[in-house]
Design an enzyme around this catalytic site. Structure first.
Site, PDB file in Angstrom:
ATOM      1  N   SER A 149       0.979  -1.234  -0.015  1.00 16.20           N
ATOM      2  CA  SER A 149       0.444  -0.027   0.084  1.00 16.20           C
ATOM      3  C   SER A 149       0.898   1.406   0.011  1.00 16.20           C
ATOM      4  O   SER A 149       2.109   1.023   0.171  1.00 16.20           O
ATOM      5  CB  SER A 149      -1.190  -0.116   1.540  1.00 16.20           C
ATOM      6  OG  SER A 149      -1.326   0.751   1.813  1.00 16.20           O
ATOM      7  N   TYR A 162      -3.748  -0.388   9.681  1.00 10.70           N
ATOM      8  CA  TYR A 162      -3.703  -1.037   9.123  1.00 10.70           C
ATOM      9  C   TYR A 162      -1.975  -0.457   8.436  1.00 10.70           C
ATOM     10  O   TYR A 162      -1.277  -1.416   7.297  1.00 10.70           O
ATOM     11  CB  TYR A 162      -4.682   0.312   7.817  1.00 10.70           C
ATOM     12  CG  TYR A 162      -4.591  -0.571   6.493  1.00 10.70           C
ATOM     13  CD1 TYR A 162      -5.113  -1.625   5.878  1.00 10.70           C
ATOM     14  CD2 TYR A 162      -3.934   0.321   5.220  1.00 10.70           C
ATOM     15  CE1 TYR A 162      -5.161  -1.654   4.219  1.00 10.70           C
ATOM     16  CE2 TYR A 162      -4.206   0.412   3.682  1.00 10.70           C
ATOM     17  CZ  TYR A 162      -4.237  -1.119   3.274  1.00 10.70           C
ATOM     18  OH  TYR A 162      -4.729  -0.819   2.167  1.00 10.70           O
TER      19      TYR A 162
HETATM   20  P1  NAP Z   1     -11.949  -5.004  -1.372  1.00  7.49           P
HETATM   21  O1  NAP Z   1     -12.692  -5.264  -3.126  1.00  7.49           O
HETATM   22  O2  NAP Z   1     -12.787  -5.206  -0.117  1.00  7.49           O
HETATM   23  O3  NAP Z   1     -11.084  -6.859  -1.360  1.00  7.49           O
HETATM   24  C1  NAP Z   1     -10.259  -7.123   0.295  1.00  7.49           C
HETATM   25  C2  NAP Z   1     -10.236  -8.885  -0.121  1.00  7.49           C
HETATM   26  O4  NAP Z   1      -9.697  -9.312   1.082  1.00  7.49           O
HETATM   27  C3  NAP Z   1     -11.835  -9.651  -0.078  1.00  7.49           C
HETATM   28  O5  NAP Z   1     -11.600 -10.454  -1.133  1.00  7.49           O
HETATM   29  C4  NAP Z   1     -11.914 -10.018   1.279  1.00  7.49           C
HETATM   30  O6  NAP Z   1     -12.455 -11.307   0.853  1.00  7.49           O
HETATM   31  C5  NAP Z   1     -10.617 -10.239   1.625  1.00  7.49           C
HETATM   32  N1  NAP Z   1     -10.941 -10.478   2.553  1.00  7.49           N
HETATM   33  C6  NAP Z   1     -10.485  -9.346   4.041  1.00  7.49           C
HETATM   34  N2  NAP Z   1     -11.016 -10.188   5.301  1.00  7.49           N
HETATM   35  C7  NAP Z   1     -10.746 -11.141   5.394  1.00  7.49           C
HETATM   36  C8  NAP Z   1     -10.370 -12.079   6.133  1.00  7.49           C
HETATM   37  N3  NAP Z   1     -11.084 -11.937   7.560  1.00  7.49           N
HETATM   38  N4  NAP Z   1     -10.920 -13.261   5.251  1.00  7.49           N
HETATM   39  C9  NAP Z   1     -10.382 -13.442   4.505  1.00  7.49           C
HETATM   40  N5  NAP Z   1     -10.124 -12.822   2.913  1.00  7.49           N
HETATM   41  C10 NAP Z   1     -10.375 -11.552   3.522  1.00  7.49           C
HETATM   42  O7  NAP Z   1     -10.824  -4.220  -1.546  1.00  7.49           O
HETATM   43  P2  NAP Z   1      -9.544  -4.101  -2.166  1.00  7.49           P
HETATM   44  O8  NAP Z   1      -9.775  -2.560  -2.155  1.00  7.49           O
HETATM   45  O9  NAP Z   1      -9.797  -4.578  -3.451  1.00  7.49           O
HETATM   46  O10 NAP Z   1      -7.939  -4.715  -0.979  1.00  7.49           O
HETATM   47  C11 NAP Z   1      -7.336  -6.119  -2.216  1.00  7.49           C
HETATM   48  C12 NAP Z   1      -5.940  -5.627  -1.433  1.00  7.49           C
HETATM   49  O11 NAP Z   1      -5.399  -4.559  -1.764  1.00  7.49           O
HETATM   50  C13 NAP Z   1      -5.747  -5.111  -0.067  1.00  7.49           C
HETATM   51  O12 NAP Z   1      -4.494  -6.243   0.908  1.00  7.49           O
HETATM   52  C14 NAP Z   1      -5.912  -4.025   0.295  1.00  7.49           C
HETATM   53  O13 NAP Z   1      -5.541  -3.594   1.399  1.00  7.49           O
HETATM   54  C15 NAP Z   1      -4.958  -3.559  -1.054  1.00  7.49           C
HETATM   55  N6  NAP Z   1      -4.887  -2.095  -1.180  1.00  7.49           N
HETATM   56  C16 NAP Z   1      -5.944  -1.500  -1.788  1.00  7.49           C
HETATM   57  C17 NAP Z   1      -5.996   0.065  -2.475  1.00  7.49           C
HETATM   58  C18 NAP Z   1      -7.138   0.706  -2.486  1.00  7.49           C
HETATM   59  O14 NAP Z   1      -7.330   2.027  -2.697  1.00  7.49           O
HETATM   60  N7  NAP Z   1      -7.762  -0.251  -2.873  1.00  7.49           N
HETATM   61  C19 NAP Z   1      -4.817   0.579  -2.006  1.00  7.49           C
HETATM   62  C20 NAP Z   1      -4.171   0.236  -1.590  1.00  7.49           C
HETATM   63  C21 NAP Z   1      -3.655  -1.678  -1.054  1.00  7.49           C
HETATM   64  P3  NAP Z   1     -14.406 -11.776   1.617  1.00  7.49           P
HETATM   65  O15 NAP Z   1     -15.799 -10.566   0.924  1.00  7.49           O
HETATM   66  O16 NAP Z   1     -14.272 -12.842   0.924  1.00  7.49           O
HETATM   67  O17 NAP Z   1     -14.094 -11.490   2.890  1.00  7.49           O
END
Ligand code: NAP
Length: 257
Positions: A149, A162
């Site tokens: 991130s 986070y």
């Molecule tokens: P998202 O759509 O909310 O995806 C998060 C994923 O993590 C979901 O598929 C969820 O699966 C899984 N997850 C969360 N808690 C979990 C648990 N207890 N057990 C198993 N799986 C779990 O958000 P996203 O933005 O695509 O995030 C994906 C990654 O990118 C994350 O690591 C996030 O920190 C990183 N990231 C995102 C951004 C951004 O701007 N969006 C920026 C930097 C980094 P379920 O729904 O099945 O629980």
């Protein structure tokens, strides 16, 4: 060799199997589909979000998709679930994408939020990587892509767990890379910028915060999950065979500002 076949060889994931955590939505789904379109079968884990849509997209790319329920907030049960996955599949590529965020001021940050975030983003990532890595070490090759991130570099506001966990993801990327690089396992990370997903819905809904963020992004827009596809294919493919412990920002220029 034609240009097309040269590029195809460099970036091909033909015959590989990728384990992607949390590919039901957002960044994980885009990455899973991108890897499938590059030739990999996909093993996906979910906790809340069913993986039916992702399965359809992967199958439309002509690849197989396997789904397993794993709760990374409970690292011990997650490790047992991972053992079953590894009995059934030989994993060539691991994408540690699952992640969670809880917003609360540091002065009152609850223990529950702290441990949930650290368990999903850091503890489970470590033990999953260790288990998958052990198998890759036996085979003498593998690719690991962690989703870090901007908060692997910066402090953020109201998200101390986070930030701590994503700094840890950057540190673990380097720690694993240092131990495993000479055994032909490349461990790298992608640091996405501000990407429009469920994870960032709350800040996009906050008009002032949204405007502040947009003003600072040189590209002038939020990222889309598909903006991460190229970096994920690159770090999963032979094109990155001499990259180790790198954290690749895909952020519309945010960190350059
Ligand atoms: P998202 O759509 O909310 O995806 C998060 C994923 O993590 C979901 O598929 C969820 O699966 C899984 N997850 C969360 N808690 C979990 C648990 N207890 N057990 C198993 N799986 C779990 O958000 P996203 O933005 O695509 O995030 C994906 C990654 O990118 C994350 O690591 C996030 O920190 C990183 N990231 C995102 C951004 C951004 O701007 N969006 C920026 C930097 C980094 P379920 O729904 O099945 O629980």
């Amino acid at each position: 060799m034609t240009t097309t076949s040269y590029i195809a060889t460099l970036f091909s994931l033909e015959g590989k199997t990728a384990l992607v955590t949390g590919p039901g939505t957002g960044i994980g789904q885009s990455i899973a589909v991108a890897l499938a379109r590059s030739g990999a079968d996909i093993v996906g884990t979910y906790h809340h979000t069913p993986l039916d849509d992702t399965k359809t997209l992967v199958e439309q790319a002509g690849r197989s998709f396997y789904a397993y329920e794993v709760d990374f907030a409970d690292p011990k049960s997650a490790q047992r679930d991972v053992d079953s996955i590894l009995e059934a599949h030989a994993i060539d590529i691991l994408v540690n994408n699952a992640g969670t965020i809880r917003r609360e001021k540091a002065a009152h940050y609850s223990e529950e939020n702290w441990y949930d975030v650290m368990n999903v983003n850091m503890n489970s990532l470590f033990f999953l990587t260790q288990k998958v890595g052990q198998k890759m070490l036996e085979k003498g090759r593998g690719k690991i892509v962690n989703i870090a991130s901007l908060l692997s570099f910066q402090g953020g506001v109201f998200v101390p767990a986070y930030t701590a966990s994503k700094h840890a993801v950057a540190g673990l990327t380097k720690a694993f890379a240092n131990e495993w690089a000479h055994q032909h396992i490349q461990v790298n990370a992608i640091a996405p910028g501000y990407i429009a997903t469920n994870n960032t819905q709350a800040i996009r809904n906050d008009v002032n915060r949204n405007e502040e963020i947009l003003k600072r992004i040189p590209a002038g827009r939020w990222g889309k999950p598909d903006d991460l596809a190229g970096a994920a294919i690159f770090l999963s493919s032979p094109a990155s065979d001499y990259m180790n412990g790198h954290i690749l920002a895909v952020d519309g220029g945010w960190l350059a500002r």
